[in-house]
Structures are given as structure tokens and as C-alpha cells.
Design a protein around this motif. Structure first.
Motif, mmCIF file in Angstrom:
data_model
loop_
_atom_site.group_PDB
_atom_site.id
_atom_site.type_symbol
_atom_site.label_atom_id
_atom_site.label_comp_id
_atom_site.label_asym_id
_atom_site.label_seq_id
_atom_site.Cartn_x
_atom_site.Cartn_y
_atom_site.Cartn_z
ATOM 1 N N LYS B 178 0.861 -1.260 0.003
ATOM 2 C CA LYS B 178 0.065 0.066 0.052
ATOM 3 C C LYS B 178 0.879 1.290 -0.017
ATOM 4 O O LYS B 178 0.553 2.307 -0.573
ATOM 5 C CB LYS B 178 -1.064 -0.148 1.213
ATOM 6 N N GLU B 179 1.939 1.295 0.649
ATOM 7 C CA GLU B 179 3.033 2.358 0.584
ATOM 8 C C GLU B 179 3.304 2.752 -0.865
ATOM 9 O O GLU B 179 3.331 3.820 -1.399
ATOM 10 C CB GLU B 179 4.041 2.267 1.536
ATOM 11 N N ARG B 181 1.819 1.803 -3.463
ATOM 12 C CA ARG B 181 0.839 2.199 -4.450
ATOM 13 C C ARG B 181 0.430 3.587 -4.159
ATOM 14 O O ARG B 181 0.273 4.314 -5.212
ATOM 15 C CB ARG B 181 -0.437 1.528 -4.070
ATOM 16 N N ILE B 182 0.398 3.939 -2.795
ATOM 17 C CA ILE B 182 0.112 5.396 -2.565
ATOM 18 C C ILE B 182 1.240 6.488 -3.101
ATOM 19 O O ILE B 182 0.919 7.349 -3.709
ATOM 20 C CB ILE B 182 -0.248 5.762 -1.248
ATOM 21 N N SER B 184 3.161 6.102 -5.416
ATOM 22 C CA SER B 184 3.100 6.078 -6.960
ATOM 23 C C SER B 184 1.817 6.711 -7.540
ATOM 24 O O SER B 184 2.162 7.433 -8.654
ATOM 25 C CB SER B 184 3.192 4.643 -7.543
ATOM 26 N N PHE B 185 1.042 6.663 -6.825
ATOM 27 C CA PHE B 185 -0.479 7.352 -7.257
ATOM 28 C C PHE B 185 -0.511 8.741 -7.048
ATOM 29 O O PHE B 185 -0.755 9.515 -7.741
ATOM 30 C CB PHE B 185 -1.807 6.605 -6.921
ATOM 31 N N ASP B 186 -0.129 8.991 -5.770
ATOM 32 C CA ASP B 186 -0.308 10.378 -5.209
ATOM 33 C C ASP B 186 0.841 10.766 -4.396
ATOM 34 O O ASP B 186 0.556 10.674 -2.908
ATOM 35 C CB ASP B 186 -1.810 10.499 -4.677
ATOM 36 N N GLY B 188 2.123 13.304 -3.163
ATOM 37 C CA GLY B 188 1.840 14.398 -2.670
ATOM 38 C C GLY B 188 1.142 14.276 -1.407
ATOM 39 O O GLY B 188 1.578 14.557 -0.127
ATOM 40 N N LEU B 189 -0.084 13.489 -1.501
ATOM 41 C CA LEU B 189 -0.961 12.855 -0.377
ATOM 42 C C LEU B 189 -0.026 12.074 0.556
ATOM 43 O O LEU B 189 0.010 11.945 1.728
ATOM 44 C CB LEU B 189 -2.167 12.107 -0.680
ATOM 45 N N ILE B 195 3.980 9.390 4.713
ATOM 46 C CA ILE B 195 4.635 8.370 4.112
ATOM 47 C C ILE B 195 5.640 8.769 2.990
ATOM 48 O O ILE B 195 5.244 9.164 1.963
ATOM 49 C CB ILE B 195 3.507 7.229 3.349
#
Lengths: 265, 458
Positions: B178-179, B181-182, B184-186, B188-189, B195
Motif C-alpha cells: 500500500k505504501e 501504491r500511494i 506511485s499514485f499520489d 503529494g498525499l 509516508i
């Protein structure tokens, strides 16, 4: 869980910005911002293109380095208060072809709470689904995000912010490029959030609706022009000062400074 | 013929390829395909330098001969990973300092490192047993000859090493799924939530470098690039879910290895005699693996369920047929308005009047008859009641759109029809109601024709 270890600073403003200056790698520059956000209000950040609105949000989230200044979230530095701040980036900032579903994206808002290296279990998926339901998107939970309309994508982002259960929300143009139905849904959502005691700072472009949707306004054009309740601050005079063209000198100095900041790094 | 040794070669290749495909998926999604390429090239000078360092250590007496043999592999790995990750760091530095495009910075850095590696390799190649060809193309066929006993089996050492690598990659991606994934996807968030995206970036870079250098001895550094990206790209075309994409990419990579080895054995014997080179009887397995992976990608492009050309072609043809049937329906309605309820049966004449091709007319008529929107009578075609309802809504859409264009956008009358011909097929009843409200229930369109009110099929 959000009342951080009883630091006795609950009365502190959700967001205090002191003497903030940011000049970073071709991003718009902002100068000497001093601002204190009142709690439990919907606050619009308004200003022309290149005024540094997104940069201001990014600086509050420690996403860009500061030249000077201090930012306090509920009385403490942001890095100690991450759990209390929700962030809604611009819709264009991510790749919507990414192979994830709407539910997957919303669940990302829970990653911090889930913790490192732990999977997203059914319990968290249920929370994400509830948040999607709150923005009227539960029926599209398993859609790949590319197949959603612009308004639906924005709702997914808002649902992701909702599951964060933050107290302060920073939103970058939540109304950009959405349909009328989504706009109404977002407004209602914002009002519910305010009723629950949340504070929202949102970059907003449509001057027509500022007074209708927001309580407070921050007028920004590289520096803070004015800030306060809409009825006092959102005046023709202030708007003229905000939109009266960028100050060419500030721009040039800022550019030179951003080069130096790069060299220092 | 296929012997047990061939199975071991294919299995070793398959595990190596699957190990590459896992980090490859994330590289592809982060639009860093070139980074995988760059890292595996930049690893070359690292390997050579580490090799030299190990040799020097042995000559200086710091390492015993046995210790050298045991730690040689580790030296090479370390050298390659350091330079591979260094390439990623260095190119980011060049990008920031030089103010150049990311891919340009990467290109400058990795080509330079690769060139340095090649020069070093040539300089020392005569004295040591490090063969440039082996580095580039790998020696899958020979690497399986080095075996270790495992229970009742005799297993190639390379297979076990690659299996360990595959499991390592699997565990890392599983742990940080999940780290990654996030981040790679976003990113900034991810950063705002604590993270750090850069940490995930370097985790992926390290994984890529480690993977590239671990398998390069078997399959060669050129094939590593193919296996990092091609199976991942194929899987991306076939699914919308990240987990499925990872599984598919690993399976496709393994399939490429098996099919590639089979092709290397059998295809040259079929093809080359025919071309006049009967002496060529086999081809390099790793080369064929890349060819098969490419063929699978083409197959996915052609036949993929959603983005495949076949699916798109069918969808487009379905749309064309729908537009043709609707045009025909509207044309019948307009004729009926003018008091001509029956229409000639022959598609040739319809084609002449409407400007549609004959086949298209025939297909459209067939479609309309099947839906019972028109019926064939001995004297010609006629709209049914249901067909009439459908036609009313179409004509309504057409005329409302013309009115809207004329009134709100000041489009000159001569150009209204063409636009409305196109748009009428895309307006649903809700949009029509909005248009009608916006125009305050117009009676007639700009050409003076009556705008029919909405018809519902009861």
C-alpha cells in the motif's frame, strides 16, 4: 484519537502562519504571509493564476521547503499533527489511468491509520465504502477511476479526505471542472463538515460563489492582500488590489531567490 | 528434442523473468520504464569495479582464495546496486542542477556509466574471466549446468538463486504494497500523510538494481530490460486492478520463458532451412524470450478486452451501425411528415438519397426490422409505433440542438444541420429536457420545422 496527548493547546487556532516566505523551483513565490485561520469556518483562498495559492497549501503540508517562517497546526508543527490534517490535491495532479478502483483510492486516506506494512482489511474497506456513500458514490465503488467523470473523480477525492477524519482540511480547487450536481453535493458536504466543527481552507476560482459557499476569505497575490469574514473583506476594492496585476519586481526578486535556494540545497 | 535439461533452462528463465516483472509493474506505472533500463546499464561499471576490488583484495592477501570464491557474488551484487541506485540519484541531481528534462538527465548519466563500464570491461577482459558477451546476452543455457543436489533432485544453482530473488521481491512488494501504491499514485498525499514518497522511490530503485544484477548473469542485461517492462505493459493492457496486474505480469513473464525456450529450440529448425541456412539449428533462449514477450504484448494490444484493437474496432462498428440506423429512422420520419409513409425497399435507392453506403443501409435496415422499429410491407418500408416513438425523440434532439446553436451560439443557419446530424446521437432525454427548458419550449426549429414533443413508449 485526535485529541493529541492532552497538550492543553485545544484552544489553539487550526492553522497559524507566521512570516511565511516560499521560493522554490519555478513554483509561484509567496511573501511574508501572516495569517491565523478561525476554527470551524469555511475559508476560501482567492487570487489570480500564479498568485501562490497552491504553494501556500503545499507549504502548510511541508511539501515545499520554506525560506522563512513558521506554521503551526493546532499549536504544533505540522509533522506532529499529520493525523489531524486532510488534504485534497488538484484533480489533475494524479494519473487517472492508474489501475485502482474508486474504493482503493478512498482507502488511501486510511493508510496512516492502518500503519506501515499492514494490509487494508475488510474493516477499513467498509469505512471507505461508507465515505463513498456519503458523497453519493457507493454504487461506483469498484469502477476503475478512469471510467469516472470529472465530478465523480472529485467526489472520490473528497471521500478520501472524509475517511481521514481530520479536523483541518486543505483543498486545492475542489470545485474545478465539476458538474452542477457535484458542485451542490460538495457545498452540502462542506456545510456538514463545518457543522461537525471542522475547518476547511479551499482554493477557489469562481468569484461569483465565494460569498455563497464560504464564511471567510483569504485574498492572495504573492502576498496576503486581506483576510477575514467574507462580508468585511470580499470588497471590490480588495479584489481590485488582488487582481490588479502581479508586482513585476516581486516576481523578479523571487525568481532570483528561488535559484539561490536551489543552490543552497 | 525437449529434454529434462530444457525444462531446467526454461524454469530458470521463467523464475528470473517473473522476479523482474514484479518491480517492473511499478516502474511502468510510475512512468519510469527508462529508469529500469538505465539502472541495469549503470550496474555494469559497478560489476566491473567490484570485480576489480575483489581481485585486488585477493592479491593483497586480504581475502583467501576460498573467501574470494565465496564472497565474489556478494561483491558483484553490492557494486551493481551501488552504481544502479547511484545512477538514479545522479540523474535527479543533474536534472535539478542542469534544469533539463528528467529523461534527458537519465540518458546522460546512464549512457556515460555504461560506456565507462564497457571500456573497463575491455581493458580487463584479457586478464580475467569476465566475458562481455556473457554480460550483455547472458548464458542461460550454460548456467543450468552448475547444479546442487536437493533431496532426490539435482537443481541448477541459478534456479535456486533466482527463486530466492523472486521470493524477496514478492515479500517486499507484499509488505510495502500500500505504501508503494500511494507513493506511485499520489506522492503529494503520501508525503502529507507521513509516508515519504522518496523512500518508496529508493526502495523501488534498489529492488530494480538488485534484481537486474542478480539475473543478468543468466539472461543478460539486455533481456533484463525486456523482462522488467514488457510483461508489465502486457498485464497493464489486460486489467484494471493492481494486484491482478502484478500476478498477470509474473505469469506472462514465466510464459515468455517457457515459450521462448521452446521457440529457440524448434523455430530455427523450421525457418532457417527454408531461408537457405540449414546449418543454423537453434537460437539464443534469452533472445527468444524477449521476442515471445513482445509477441504477447502485440497479442494483448490486438485482443485485449477493453483497450484491444479488436474490441475497439467492434465498438466503433457498433457505434457506426447505431448512427446509421438512427439516421435512417429519422429520415423515414421526415418523409412521413411530408406525407410519404412508405419508402422504397431497395437499398440502392435509399443509399442514393441518404448518402449512406449500400452495405450500411442494408445493415441498418436489418437492425431496425429486428428491433421491430420498421416493417417491410409489399409496397415498401414503414415505421411501426415503437419506431415512430424512437424517431420522434431523434428528430426532437436534432431540431432542439439546431435551435440551441442558432439562438445561443449564433451559428449561421447553413451550418446548423451538419452539427446537429452528429450531436443528435449523443443527447439523452435528460439533456433534451434541459435544452427545452433553456430555450423555453420552442415551437419550431430555425428552419421552420415543427419540434415534436417528447414521445414515451408506453
Amino acid at each position: 484519537m485526535n485529541a493529541e496527548n492532552g497538550s492543553g493547546k485545544e484552544s489553539a487556532s487550526p492553522l497559524v502562519i507566521r512570516d511565511l516566505t516560499v521560493a522554490y523551483h519555478r513554483k509561484p513565490v509567496i511573501w511574508d504571509i501572516d495569517y491565523e485561520a478561525p476554527a470551524g469556518r469555511l475559508i476560501a483562498i482567492v487570487g489570480p493564476n500564479g498568485a501562490g495559492k497552491s504553494t501556500l497549501l503545499a507549504a502548510c503540508l511541508d511539501l515545499v521547503p520554506r525560506v522563512s517562517g513558521e506554521i503551526l497546526v493546532f499549536g504544533q508543527p505540522f509533522r506532529r499533527q499529520r493525523g489531524r490534517v486532510g488534504y485534497v490535491p488538484q484533480r489533475e495532479s494524479v494519473d487517472w489511468d492508474f489501475p485502482v478502483s474508486a474504493l482503493d483510492v478512498v482507502a488511501m486516506g486510511l493508510y496512516r491509520r492502518i500503519g506501515w506494512c499492514r494490509p487494508v482489511t475488510a474493516r477499513y474497506r467498509k469505512l471507505a465504502l461508507e465515505a463513498l456513500d456519503r458523497v453519493g458514490m457507493a454504487h461506483l465503488a469498484h469502477r476503475q477511476i478512469r471510467q469516472l467523470s470529472g465530478g465523480q473523480q472529485q467526489r472520490v477525492f473528497l471521500a478520501r479526505a472524509l475517511v481521514q477524519e481530520a479536523d483541518l482540511y486543505l483543498m486545492d480547487e475542489p470545485f474545478a471542472g465539476v458538474d452542477a450536481a457535484t458542485e451542490r453535493a460538495i457545498v452540502e458536504l462542506l456545510r456538514n463538515m463545518r457543522a461537525a466543527g471542522k475547518t476547511v481552507l479551499a482554493v477557489h476560482h469562481d468569484l461569483q460563489t465565494v460569498a455563497e459557499y464560504f464564511d471567510d476569505v483569504v485574498l492572495l497575490n504573492m502576498r496576503l492582500i486581506a483576510a477575514g469574514p467574507v462580508e468585511q473583506v470580499f470588497t471590490i476594492d480588495n479584489l481590485r488590489r488582488t487582481y490588479g496585476g502581479k508586482l513585476a519586481l516581486l516576481d523578479r526578486v523571487g525568481h532570483r531567490m528561488s535559484m539561490d535556494v536551489q543552490l543552497e540545497r | 528434442m525437449w529434454e529434462s535439461l530444457d525444462s531446467w533452462i526454461a524454469a530458470t528463465g521463467a523464475v528470473a523473468a517473473s522476479a523482474c516483472a514484479l518491480p517492473g509493474c511499478f516502474l511502468l506505472l510510475r512512468r519510469q520504464s527508462l529508469t529500469g533500463d538505465a539502472i541495469s546499464h549503470a550496474a555494469l561499471p559497478g560489476i566491473v569495479l567490484a570485480f576489480l576490488a575483489a581481485q585486488m583484495a585477493r592479491q593483497a592477501g586480504w581475502l583467501s582464495d576460498a573467501g574470494y570464491e565465496a564472497s565474489r557474488q556478494l561483491f558483484l551484487l553490492a557494486g551493481a546496486v551501488v552504481l544502479g541506485v547511484g545512477c538514479a540519484v545522479g540523474s535527479e541531481w543533474v536534472q535539478r542542477r542542469g534544469g533539463v528534462e528528467p529523461s534527458a538527465a537519465l540518458g546522460v548519466v546512464f549512457i556515460t556509466l555504461f560506456a565507462v563500464g564497457l571500456v573497463l570491461l575491455r581493458l580487463i577482459a584479457d586478464q580475467v574471466d569476465l566475458d562481455p558477451d556473457c554480460v550483455l546476452y547472458g548464458t542461460l543455457e550454460n548456467s543450468v549446468l552448475d547444479t546442487v543436489p536437493l533431496g532426490s533432485l539435482v537443481v541448477p544453482r541459478a534456479l535456486l538463486r533466482h527463486l530466492a530473488l523472486f521470493l524477496l521481491n514478492l515479500v517486499l512488494i507484499g509488505l510495502f504494497f500500500k505504501e508503494l501504491r500511494i507513493a506511485s499514485f499520489d506522492p503529494g498525499l503520501a508525503n502529507a500523510m507521513g509516508i515519504p514518497a522518496w523512500l518508496m522511490h529508493y526502495l523501488l530503485m534498489t529492488m530494480t538494481a538488485f534484481t537486474a544484477v542478480s539475473v543478468f548473469e543468466s539472461v543478460g542485461s539486455i533481456l533484463v530490460i525486456a523482462m522488467l517492462i514488457v510483461p508489465a505493459a502486457t498485464a497493464y493492457l489486460l486489467t484494471d486492478r493492481l494486484v491482478v496486474m502484478l500476478v498477470l505480469a509474473a505469469l506472462l513473464a514465466a510464459a515468455s520463458a517457457w515459450l521462448g525456450h521452446a521457440a529457440a529450440l524448434f523455430v530455427p529448425r523450421l525457418v532457417f532451412p527454408w531461408l537457405g541456412y540449414p546449418q543454423v539449428t537453434d537460437a539464443s533462449t534469452s533472445g527468444m524470450m524477449a521476442v515471445v514477450a513482445g509477441a504477447l504484448l502485440v497479442a494483448a494490444l490486438l485482443a485485449g478486452p477493453r483497450y484491444g484493437w479488436v474490441a475497439q474496432f467492434l465498438r466503433r462498428r457498433r457505434l457506426a451501425t447505431r448512427i446509421a440506423t438512427e439516421d435512417l429512422l429519422a429520415w423515414l420520419y421526415r418523409n412521413a411528415e411530408r406525407g410519404q409513409a412508405l419508402l422504397p425497399l431497395e437499398s440502392g435507392r435509399i443509399s442514393q438519397v441518404t448518402g449512406m453506403s449500400r452495405t450500411r443501409v442494408r445493415r441498418a435496415v436489418g437492425q431496425l426490422v429486428r428491433r421491430r422499429w420498421i416493417e417491410r410491407t409489399p409496397d415498401g418500408l414503414r415505421l411501426t409505433a415503437a419506431g415512430h416513438t424512437a424517431a420522434v425523440n431523434l428528430v426532437r434532439a436534432h431540431r432542439l440542438w439546431e435551435s440551441f446553436l442558432a439562438e445561443r451560439l449564433d451559428v449561421p443557419a447553413a451550418r446548423l444541420h451538419e452539427s446537429a446530424e452528429r450531436i443528435e446521437h449523443y443527447l439523452d432525454s435528460q439533456m433534451l429536457d434541459e435544452l427545452e427548458a433553456e430555450l423555453q419550449l420552442p415551437e419550431r426549429d430555425p428552419h421552420g420545422s415543427l419540434i415534436p414533443r417528447q414521445a414515451r413508449d408506453e
